[in-house]
Design a protein around this motif. Structure first.
Motif, mmCIF file in Angstrom:
data_model
loop_
_atom_site.group_PDB
_atom_site.id
_atom_site.type_symbol
_atom_site.label_atom_id
_atom_site.label_comp_id
_atom_site.label_asym_id
_atom_site.label_seq_id
_atom_site.Cartn_x
_atom_site.Cartn_y
_atom_site.Cartn_z
ATOM 1 N N LYS A 39 -5.351 5.337 -76.444
ATOM 2 C CA LYS A 39 -6.217 6.279 -75.735
ATOM 3 C C LYS A 39 -5.772 6.422 -74.294
ATOM 4 O O LYS A 39 -5.505 5.434 -73.602
ATOM 5 C CB LYS A 39 -7.668 5.819 -75.778
ATOM 6 C CG LYS A 39 -8.639 6.808 -75.138
ATOM 7 C CD LYS A 39 -10.077 6.337 -75.270
ATOM 8 C CE LYS A 39 -11.033 7.355 -74.642
ATOM 9 N NZ LYS A 39 -12.444 6.915 -74.755
ATOM 10 N N SER A 72 -6.489 15.597 -79.059
ATOM 11 C CA SER A 72 -7.838 15.454 -78.500
ATOM 12 C C SER A 72 -8.822 15.225 -79.643
ATOM 13 O O SER A 72 -8.757 15.902 -80.669
ATOM 14 C CB SER A 72 -8.231 16.710 -77.728
ATOM 15 O OG SER A 72 -7.382 16.908 -76.623
ATOM 16 N N ARG A 73 -9.706 14.272 -79.451
ATOM 17 C CA ARG A 73 -10.746 13.992 -80.427
ATOM 18 C C ARG A 73 -12.087 14.211 -79.762
ATOM 19 O O ARG A 73 -12.411 13.536 -78.782
ATOM 20 C CB ARG A 73 -10.624 12.562 -80.951
ATOM 21 C CG ARG A 73 -9.298 12.288 -81.654
ATOM 22 C CD ARG A 73 -9.151 10.833 -82.046
ATOM 23 N NE ARG A 73 -7.815 10.564 -82.553
ATOM 24 C CZ ARG A 73 -7.324 9.343 -82.756
ATOM 25 N NH1 ARG A 73 -8.079 8.275 -82.494
ATOM 26 N NH2 ARG A 73 -6.094 9.176 -83.219
ATOM 27 N N GLN A 74 -12.835 15.168 -80.268
ATOM 28 C CA GLN A 74 -14.089 15.564 -79.629
ATOM 29 C C GLN A 74 -15.020 14.362 -79.468
ATOM 30 O O GLN A 74 -15.304 13.643 -80.418
ATOM 31 C CB GLN A 74 -14.771 16.656 -80.450
ATOM 32 C CG GLN A 74 -15.982 17.261 -79.751
ATOM 33 C CD GLN A 74 -16.486 18.482 -80.480
ATOM 34 O OE1 GLN A 74 -16.018 18.805 -81.562
ATOM 35 N NE2 GLN A 74 -17.443 19.167 -79.894
ATOM 36 N N SER A 76 -14.399 11.670 -78.013
ATOM 37 C CA SER A 76 -13.712 10.382 -77.886
ATOM 38 C C SER A 76 -12.655 10.368 -76.801
ATOM 39 O O SER A 76 -12.393 9.328 -76.187
ATOM 40 C CB SER A 76 -13.054 10.006 -79.226
ATOM 41 O OG SER A 76 -14.026 9.858 -80.231
#
Length: 246
Positions: A39, A72-74, A76
């Protein structure tokens, strides 16, 4: 999962901050120093560590996403993608140190941007023209301040690509990045500030002729003005190649 450590960086103003941030992450990812699934820091953390604006970080992340290097992870955040499976085409600043490579990139731009100028003349809106005028004014301001106007120059050409109403032209320009404006990478060794200002003023004359053709809705004239503009750039750098080979 451990958080990555990024030292504070102060980026030189002559080079696109967006390109530098994107290239820093790309190098770290491709070298394996940033692992798949790791991340990235938050937007605010990146702004503080790279000492740049929110726009720079967002555009750099968009560039990395277009290359498939991050996802991209909504809810997160942004994560390093599985970068071992693909390598995307991209022109990076390290490749633009050679005058021959500058000429190669200008030739590529001729092939793509000539058609984009013609389409922009056919399909531009009042908003498109306003965007082009805004960036032309920004170039004028940069020249008056003794700056290189690289980012405003690139933004002007992106505004033309946006006016085509074909999203692939704009995506292609964004993908290439401001590094395609060659004066940020290769500069004449003995050029004085006055000579550089004269050159930029001539470039701006070419820009305004191109804008006038697009504003008038003349596709043929727009293609011609774009070709004249980039061929003038080719000639300038071709002369530089000749001087280096003497």
């Amino acid at each position: 999962m451990s958080r990555m450590s990024i030292p504070p960086l102060s980026l030189p103003p002559a080079v696109s901050r967006t390109a530098q941030v994107a290239e820093w992450f790309a190098r770290e990812i491709r070298a394996g120093r940033l692992r798949s699934g790791e991340k990235l820091p938050t937007e605010q953390e990146l702004i503080a560590r790279f000492q740049v604006s929110r726009t720079v970080i967002r555009e750099a992340m968009a560039s990395l996403r277009s290359e498939g290097l991050v996802v991209s992870r909504q809810g997160s955040g942004v994560f390093v993608a599985d970068h071992g499976t693909s390598r995307a085409f991209r022109i990076v600043s390290e490749e633009m140190r050679s005058l021959v490579e500058v000429l190669n990139v200008l030739q590529l731009r001729l092939a793509v941007e000539t058609e984009a100028a013609g389409l922009a003349a056919e399909k531009r809106t009042a908003e498109d023209l306003a965007q082009m005028r805004h960036w032309l004014d920004a170039i004028d301001a940069s020249i008056a301040a003794g700056e290189s106007a690289v980012e405003a120059d690139f933004a002007f050409h992106r505004a033309i690509s946006s006016a085509t109403r074909n999203p692939y032209f704009e995506r292609f320009m964004h993908f290439l990045g401001p590094v395609i404006i060659p004066r940020q990478s290769v500069r004449p060794e003995a050029e004085t500030p006055g000579q550089r200002r004269h050159y930029l003023e001539q470039v701006q004359v070419e820009h305004r002729r191109l804008y006038d053709a697009i504003e008038s809705g003349d596709p043929a004239a727009s293609r011609l003005r774009l070709r004249e503009h980039l061929e003038a750039g080719q000639e300038r750098y071709r002369k530089m190649v000749g001087r280096h080979q003497e």
